[in-house]
Design a protein around this motif. Structure first.
Motif, PDB file in Angstrom:
ATOM      1  N   CYS A  53      -1.101   3.975  -2.022  1.00 60.89           N
ATOM      2  CA  CYS A  53      -2.436   3.498  -2.425  1.00 60.89           C
ATOM      3  C   CYS A  53      -3.479   4.618  -2.428  1.00 60.89           C
ATOM      4  CB  CYS A  53      -2.879   2.321  -1.551  1.00 60.89           C
ATOM      5  SG  CYS A  53      -3.212   2.742   0.169  1.00 60.89           S
TER       6      CYS A  53
ATOM      7  N   VAL B 176       1.333   8.288   0.757  1.00 59.16           N
ATOM      8  CA  VAL B 176       0.803   6.923   0.841  1.00 59.16           C
ATOM      9  C   VAL B 176       0.466   6.470  -0.581  1.00 59.16           C
ATOM     10  CG1 VAL B 176      -1.139   5.542   1.714  1.00 59.16           C
ATOM     11  CG2 VAL B 176      -0.137   7.322   3.160  1.00 59.16           C
TER      12      VAL B 176
ATOM     13  N   ASP C 254       2.898  -4.272  11.616  1.00 63.05           N
ATOM     14  CA  ASP C 254       2.003  -4.474  10.459  1.00 63.05           C
ATOM     15  C   ASP C 254       2.106  -5.938  10.015  1.00 63.05           C
ATOM     16  OD1 ASP C 254       0.147  -3.537   8.587  1.00 63.05           O
ATOM     17  OD2 ASP C 254       1.696  -2.952   7.134  1.00 63.05           O
TER      18      ASP C 254
ATOM     19  N   TRP D 166      -2.351  12.236   0.397  1.00 61.95           N
ATOM     20  CA  TRP D 166      -2.092  11.794   1.773  1.00 61.95           C
ATOM     21  C   TRP D 166      -0.567  11.764   1.976  1.00 61.95           C
ATOM     22  CZ3 TRP D 166      -5.197   7.504   4.706  1.00 61.95           C
ATOM     23  CH2 TRP D 166      -4.832   7.514   6.061  1.00 61.95           C
TER      24      TRP D 166
ATOM     25  N   ARG E  76     -11.283  -3.480  10.551  1.00 70.38           N
ATOM     26  CA  ARG E  76     -10.829  -2.380   9.679  1.00 70.38           C
ATOM     27  C   ARG E  76     -10.680  -2.853   8.230  1.00 70.38           C
ATOM     28  NH1 ARG E  76      -4.862  -1.865   8.592  1.00 70.38           N
ATOM     29  NH2 ARG E  76      -5.580  -0.234   7.195  1.00 70.38           N
ATOM     30  N   ARG E  77     -10.372  -4.134   8.021  1.00 70.19           N
ATOM     31  CA  ARG E  77     -10.192  -4.642   6.653  1.00 70.19           C
ATOM     32  C   ARG E  77     -11.525  -4.864   5.941  1.00 70.19           C
ATOM     33  NH1 ARG E  77      -4.935  -3.517   5.366  1.00 70.19           N
ATOM     34  NH2 ARG E  77      -3.485  -4.517   6.787  1.00 70.19           N
TER      35      ARG E  77
ATOM     36  N   ILE F 173     -10.388   1.434   5.397  1.00 71.10           N
ATOM     37  CA  ILE F 173      -9.538   1.565   4.211  1.00 71.10           C
ATOM     38  C   ILE F 173      -8.632   0.330   4.123  1.00 71.10           C
ATOM     39  CG2 ILE F 173      -7.693   2.820   5.419  1.00 71.10           C
ATOM     40  CD1 ILE F 173      -7.201   4.468   2.930  1.00 71.10           C
ATOM     41  N   ALA F 174      -8.097   0.060   2.934  1.00 69.45           N
ATOM     42  CA  ALA F 174      -7.096  -0.998   2.694  1.00 69.45           C
ATOM     43  C   ALA F 174      -7.641  -2.392   3.010  1.00 69.45           C
ATOM     44  CB  ALA F 174      -5.816  -0.721   3.502  1.00 69.45           C
TER      45      ALA F 174
ATOM     46  N   PHE G 218       6.191   0.088  10.265  1.00 68.38           N
ATOM     47  CA  PHE G 218       5.399   0.628  11.380  1.00 68.38           C
ATOM     48  C   PHE G 218       6.034   0.254  12.725  1.00 68.38           C
ATOM     49  CE2 PHE G 218       2.417   0.603   7.901  1.00 68.38           C
ATOM     50  CZ  PHE G 218       1.556   1.669   8.135  1.00 68.38           C
TER      51      PHE G 218
ATOM     52  N   ASN H 291       0.803  -1.222   0.000  1.00 67.99           N
ATOM     53  CA  ASN H 291       0.000   0.000   0.000  1.00 67.99           C
ATOM     54  C   ASN H 291       0.836   1.273   0.000  1.00 67.99           C
ATOM     55  OD1 ASN H 291      -2.559  -1.230   0.075  1.00 67.99           O
ATOM     56  ND2 ASN H 291      -2.291  -1.694   2.252  1.00 67.99           N
TER      57      ASN H 291
ATOM     58  N   VAL I  38      -6.624   4.597  11.030  1.00 69.27           N
ATOM     59  CA  VAL I  38      -7.316   3.648  10.137  1.00 69.27           C
ATOM     60  C   VAL I  38      -7.778   2.370  10.833  1.00 69.27           C
ATOM     61  CG1 VAL I  38      -6.159   4.557   8.072  1.00 69.27           C
ATOM     62  CG2 VAL I  38      -5.201   2.554   9.217  1.00 69.27           C
TER      63      VAL I  38
ATOM     64  N   LEU J  13      -1.055   6.985  11.744  1.00 73.72           N
ATOM     65  CA  LEU J  13      -1.825   6.406  10.628  1.00 73.72           C
ATOM     66  C   LEU J  13      -2.626   5.198  11.145  1.00 73.72           C
ATOM     67  CD1 LEU J  13      -0.518   5.758   7.046  1.00 73.72           C
ATOM     68  CD2 LEU J  13      -1.911   4.084   8.169  1.00 73.72           C
TER      69      LEU J  13
ATOM     70  N   HIS K 238       0.648  -8.528   9.034  1.00 72.59           N
ATOM     71  CA  HIS K 238      -0.424  -9.259   8.354  1.00 72.59           C
ATOM     72  C   HIS K 238       0.183 -10.263   7.370  1.00 72.59           C
ATOM     73  CE1 HIS K 238       0.252  -6.690   4.846  1.00 72.59           C
ATOM     74  NE2 HIS K 238       0.202  -5.642   5.654  1.00 72.59           N
TER      75      HIS K 238
END
Ligand code: ADP
Ligand code: SR1
Ligand code: MG
Length: 423
Positions: free
Chosen positions: A72, A70, A239, A77, A366-367, A371-372, A259, A47, A185, A181, A241
């Motif tokens: 994406c 950013v 982050d 932004w 959030r997913r 966003i994202a 992050f 992203n 988000v 951020l 994921h």
């Protein structure tokens, strides 16, 4: 950032990258010295940044550059390029503690916000893509529990003295813009109207509205947000994921810790587990006549279970091994009998389990309504089928978030996940 550094920054493209590499021995040396020709391909599918694979006849490297926005969203932004510094620093620190699951950093140029690192070669692929394709990774739980236990334990007060810990905290406090951020988000936008929010409309219109009107959920998310901001427990990836993990059946490599900061351990554990749960709920959308994905869903649940249980065993194992060391949280002359220490450990791990469940659920929510979004769900073409998978994941996450302290074991969480799956 110093004015000098501002002046020497320039965004590279494939042509100017060649000249940069030729003039940088730490990169050229991995490509046979820089005399010959190289082939460059931009592969950034994340992203935020630009990622180049650079290939010569004698080697391959990866070069990653952060631009001041950013990716994406675009330049509307703005985002600090200093994220590249925190990514390189966290990779180096985690690489020192867990080299088996972290790519080596060859070169970092702070003014250019640019890093050169090991090319994680094929057949490695991004774990998220493997999960969408239905590929099993038998060592994933073992590897990820190893990575999380080592990086989190060795950067915590269970291992370090308070002076060193505070030095680390002070340094990574400067990654504030990236933390901000996430605060926005993950912990704020899904719970209010925001131009960045998105969901599978019109199917999930009411579900998204229900999240914004759920006071019980908002009370829980407030506590998690405070913990994310206030609790400097360990140097976390920030982050973690399934798009930040590259895998083969034998190897697991963690990338992209831009992050990174001293935050709650449960944020990393929750990110990993929460993204596996999203992958689980996406399977019904990927099932077809040739593969109903039922066996694969079982494998995902087993991986979730083993990841936590192995993590817990390894983390407490490290704690016992180093209990007479420099760690200042549980001093040996205070926790001076094994019964007391084991009670303290039990309490610590229970709290960490609940934190991980809470953060994992927040990451799932959030997913789906923020966003994202994640490719696991986005790649389900039929919108009504996608919405069905997303709704199951959302309802599961909401109930875990509201009831996280009621779970005593990961096996109970697995049963809970299954109860929201109609197939
Ligand atoms: P972003 O910071 O924008 O999220 P990532 O670090 O996730 O970027 O990288 C984007 C993509 O680049 C990854 O999905 C992966 O395909 C590729 N990539 C990144 N680092 C490496 C690496 N060291 N080796 C091979 N491929 C990589
Ligand atoms: C603008 S939000 C972009 C997201 O991508 C990164 O991978 C982080 O998860 C971040 O929240
Ligand atoms: Mg990424």
């Amino acid at each position: 950032m110093a004015a000098e550094a501002e002046h020497s920054f320039r965004p590279l493209d494939e042509a100017s990258l060649v000249a940069y590499i030729k003039a940088t021995p730490a990169l050229a040396s991995h490509l046979g010295g820089g005399g010959g020709s190289v082939e460059i391909k931009e592969v950034g599918d994340g992203n935020l940044n630009f990622v180049y694979i650079v290939k010569s006849s004698s080697g391959t490297i990866v070069v990653k550059q952060a631009l001041p926005y950013v990716r994406c969203v675009g330049d509307s932004w703005p985002m600090t390029r200093e994220r590249a510094y925190f990514e390189a620093s966290t990779l180096r620190e985690h690489g020192r503690l867990c080299p088996e699951h972290t790519p080596e950093v060859y070169h970092f140029d702070r003014a250019m916000s640019l890093m050169g690192m090991r090319y994680i070669e094929p057949p490695h692929i991004i774990l998220r893509k493997g999960l969408i394709a239905g590929v099993e990774y038998p060592l994933l739980a073992d590897h990820m529990s190893n990575y999380m236990a080592k990086t989190l334990f060795f950067t915590s007060l269970l291992y370090n003295n308070t002076t060193d810990h505070k030095k680390g905290v002070a340094e990574y406090c400067a990654n504030a813009e990236m933390c901000r951020l996430t605060e926005q988000v993950v912990f704020s936008d899904p719970y209010r109207v925001s131009k960045f929010n998105r969901w599978t409309s019109p199917y999930l219109d009411k579900d998204a509205e229900a999240v914004r009107e759920d006071d019980e959920l908002k009370l829980e998310i407030a506590e998690l947000k405070s913990m994310f901001i206030e609790r400097a427990q360990a140097l976390i990836h920030g982050d973690l994921h399934t798009g930040s993990i590259m895998v083969t059946p034998d190897s697991t490599q963690v990338i992209d810790p831009e992050f990174g900061f001293y935050g709650p351990m449960g944020y990393d554990i929750g990110a990993f587990l929460g993204n596996l749960i999203l992958a689980y709920y996406a399977q019904n959308g990927h099932a077809d006549q040739s593969n109903d994905r039922k066996a694969y869903k079982k494998w995902i649940l087993k991986t979730i279970e083993e990841s936590w249980n192995l993590f817990q065993t390894k983390f407490v194992g490290l704690w016992n091994k180093h209990k007479e060391g420099n760690g200042e949280a549980y001093l040996p002359d205070v926790y001076n009998n094994s019964n007391l220490l084991s009670l303290a450990q039990k309490k610590y791990m229970t709290n960490l389990f609940h934190d991980s469940l809470g953060f994992g659920s927040a990451k799932m929510i959030r997913r789906i309504v923020g966003i994202a979004h994640v490719e696991d769900l986005e790649s389900i073409k039929d919108a009504s089928k996608r919405a069905e998978c997303e709704r199951a994941a959302l309802n599961c996450a909401k109930t875990i978030l509201k009831g996280m302290r009621q779970f005593e074991t990961i096996e109970q969480v697995i049963e809970h996940i299954k109860s929201f799956d109609r197939n």
